[in-house]
Design a protein around this motif. Structure first.
Motif, PDB file in Angstrom:
ATOM      1  N   UNK A   1       0.936  -1.318   0.039  1.00 37.64           N
ATOM      2  CA  UNK A   1       0.069  -0.004  -0.018  1.00 37.64           C
ATOM      3  C   UNK A   1       0.763   1.443  -0.290  1.00 37.64           C
ATOM      4  N   UNK A   2       1.953   1.265   0.617  1.00 44.25           N
ATOM      5  CA  UNK A   2       2.850   2.251   0.742  1.00 44.25           C
ATOM      6  C   UNK A   2       3.410   2.528  -0.721  1.00 44.25           C
ATOM      7  N   UNK A   3       3.712   1.625  -1.243  1.00 44.94           N
ATOM      8  CA  UNK A   3       4.419   1.618  -2.702  1.00 44.94           C
ATOM      9  C   UNK A   3       3.393   2.359  -3.770  1.00 44.94           C
ATOM     10  N   UNK A   4       2.124   1.809  -3.594  1.00 43.85           N
ATOM     11  CA  UNK A   4       1.002   2.040  -4.336  1.00 43.85           C
ATOM     12  C   UNK A   4       0.450   3.609  -4.246  1.00 43.85           C
ATOM     13  N   UNK A   5       0.514   3.985  -3.049  1.00 38.79           N
ATOM     14  CA  UNK A   5       0.360   5.437  -2.688  1.00 38.79           C
ATOM     15  C   UNK A   5       1.297   6.400  -3.341  1.00 38.79           C
ATOM     16  N   UNK A   6       2.673   5.954  -3.162  1.00 39.40           N
ATOM     17  CA  UNK A   6       3.705   6.834  -3.805  1.00 39.40           C
ATOM     18  C   UNK A   6       3.611   6.840  -5.043  1.00 39.40           C
ATOM     19  N   UNK A   7       3.051   5.810  -5.752  1.00 44.74           N
ATOM     20  CA  UNK A   7       3.034   5.834  -7.225  1.00 44.74           C
ATOM     21  C   UNK A   7       1.969   6.585  -7.830  1.00 44.74           C
ATOM     22  N   UNK A   8       0.855   7.067  -7.142  1.00 49.21           N
ATOM     23  CA  UNK A   8      -0.318   7.799  -7.273  1.00 49.21           C
ATOM     24  C   UNK A   8       0.252   9.443  -7.756  1.00 49.21           C
ATOM     25  N   UNK A   9       1.360   9.637  -7.305  1.00 50.80           N
ATOM     26  CA  UNK A   9       1.795  11.190  -7.651  1.00 50.80           C
ATOM     27  C   UNK A   9       2.350  11.225  -8.795  1.00 50.80           C
ATOM     28  N   UNK A  10       2.623   9.942  -9.572  1.00 53.27           N
ATOM     29  CA  UNK A  10       3.416   9.992 -10.804  1.00 53.27           C
ATOM     30  C   UNK A  10       2.402   9.343 -11.935  1.00 53.27           C
ATOM     31  N   UNK A  11       1.485   8.485 -11.321  1.00 60.07           N
ATOM     32  CA  UNK A  11       0.827   7.722 -12.344  1.00 60.07           C
ATOM     33  C   UNK A  11      -0.696   8.343 -12.638  1.00 60.07           C
ATOM     34  N   UNK A  12      -1.003   8.470 -13.648  1.00 54.10           N
ATOM     35  CA  UNK A  12      -2.422   9.053 -13.848  1.00 54.10           C
ATOM     36  C   UNK A  12      -3.346   8.139 -13.626  1.00 54.10           C
ATOM     37  N   UNK A  13      -3.920   7.895 -12.805  1.00 50.28           N
ATOM     38  CA  UNK A  13      -5.060   6.965 -12.368  1.00 50.28           C
ATOM     39  C   UNK A  13      -6.527   7.244 -12.826  1.00 50.28           C
ATOM     40  N   UNK A  14      -6.789   8.623 -12.889  1.00 51.80           N
ATOM     41  CA  UNK A  14      -8.094   8.950 -12.849  1.00 51.80           C
ATOM     42  C   UNK A  14      -8.402   9.299 -14.422  1.00 51.80           C
TER      43      UNK A  14
END
Length: 326
Positions: free
Chosen positions: A313-326
């Motif tokens: 979860x920590x890794x996934x959260x960090x990725x949210x700042x550089x991957x466009x999920x929406x």
């Protein structure tokens, strides 16, 4: 000879795949509600034929442009997109014979780029660090250099919220006449503006709530109207007056609630659905009773390569700042 009985409910026959856009089902996910007196219902926009809620606006924008002559046979279309609108536009453009160029940041998931290629779009990549706003500004500049192209510009196109005013809103009222709250993410703002306007006309007491990231915190694809670019659609449809409230949802919450949708409801949705659900849960905890409808914008299959569903979860959260999920 066998006795064969016809199904009780007839299967609809469409003249083409575009007839499948809209009339998406609603699924009860109230087992995730923090308040037993509040129902939470998911509007399953992932069931549209090209995979997202953006199918509605792509069809609406192209048909409106064809009707008023802005889009002529064989004319090139150009549009910035983080994925879903681009995919839907590309699919419809391929069916209608329009060449199409989609400008998108390098920070989108590989699956979305692959879908654009499958539907025949030319992809023009923009710097990932510029995010969605960078793709928008670069597409706007390129469209100005090529007035012979058609530029739908979903952020300012009235056919965007109009698709939801004429489709999404009426469907929700038809299927959930007792709705008390509507929750959706704020991107182009078309879903919130169109659906919310219809719902308010149906019943002014229905609350319309936007989900947004914290001020100053980057969640690509999810917009905080307190900073940066405000979509013209939001202002043109009186967004400040329409919205009853906003709920802040952080990247970690979005991922956590997306994973809960999968594990506890069997709904494999995109991360924006988790953000909307997190917002709906916050609202449910604040009211005595009611019925909340939120939007499941798209399915999770376009984000498998990001690790959002399987990484720590920590890794996934960090990725949210550089991957466009929406």
């Amino acid at each position: 000879m066998m006795n064969i009985t016809a199904p009780a409910m007839p299967v609809t026959m469409h003249t083409d795949v575009l007839g499948m856009i809209g009339n998406t089902p609603v699924v009860d996910v109230s087992n995730l509600s923090p308040n037993p007196n509040v129902r939470i219902l998911a509007k399953m926009e992932m069931q549209n034929p090209f995979g997202s809620v953006k199918d509605r606006i792509a069809k609406s924008m192209i048909e409106a442009a064809e009707a008023d002559g802005r889009l002529q046979p064989g004319q090139t279309i150009i549009e910035p997109s983080s994925g879903n609108t681009g995919i839907a536009l590309a699919a419809i453009a391929q069916l209608r014979g329009y060449p199409i160029k989609i400008m998108m940041p390098t920070s989108v998931s590989i699956e979305r780029r692959q879908m654009l290629e499958i539907f025949g779009a030319e992809i023009i990549l923009t710097p990932g660090e510029e995010g969605s706003n960078g793709a928008v500004s670069r597409a706007t500049a390129l469209a100005a250099e090529h007035p012979e192209w058609y530029f739908p510009y979903q952020y300012a196109n009235d056919a965007n919220p109009r698709a939801h005013f004429e489709g999404t809103g009426p469907e929700i009222v038809r299927d959930v006449p007792d709705i008390t709250h509507f929750v959706a993410g704020l991107g182009t703002s078309g879903t919130l503006m169109g659906t919310g306007t219809f719902l308010k006309q149906y019943n002014p007491n229905i609350q319309v709530i936007a989900v947004e990231p914290p001020l100053g915190e980057r969640v690509e694809g999810l917009r905080n109207i307190g900073e940066g670019y405000i979509p013209p659609v939001f202002e043109n449809w009186n967004g400040y007056d329409l919205l009853d409230r906003k709920r802040v949802v952080r990247p970690r919450e979005s991922i956590e609630w997306t994973r809960r949708l999968v594990s506890e409801c069997g709904i494999f949705a995109g991360i924006s659905a988790g953000a909307a659900l997190a917002g709906a849960a916050k609202v449910a905890s604040e009211i005595e009773s009611g019925t909340i409808v939120f939007i499941v914008c798209d399915g999770g299959w376009k984000y498998l390569s990001t690790g959002a569903y399987t990484d720590d979860l920590d890794v996934a959260e960090a990725n949210a700042e550089k991957i466009i999920y929406f």
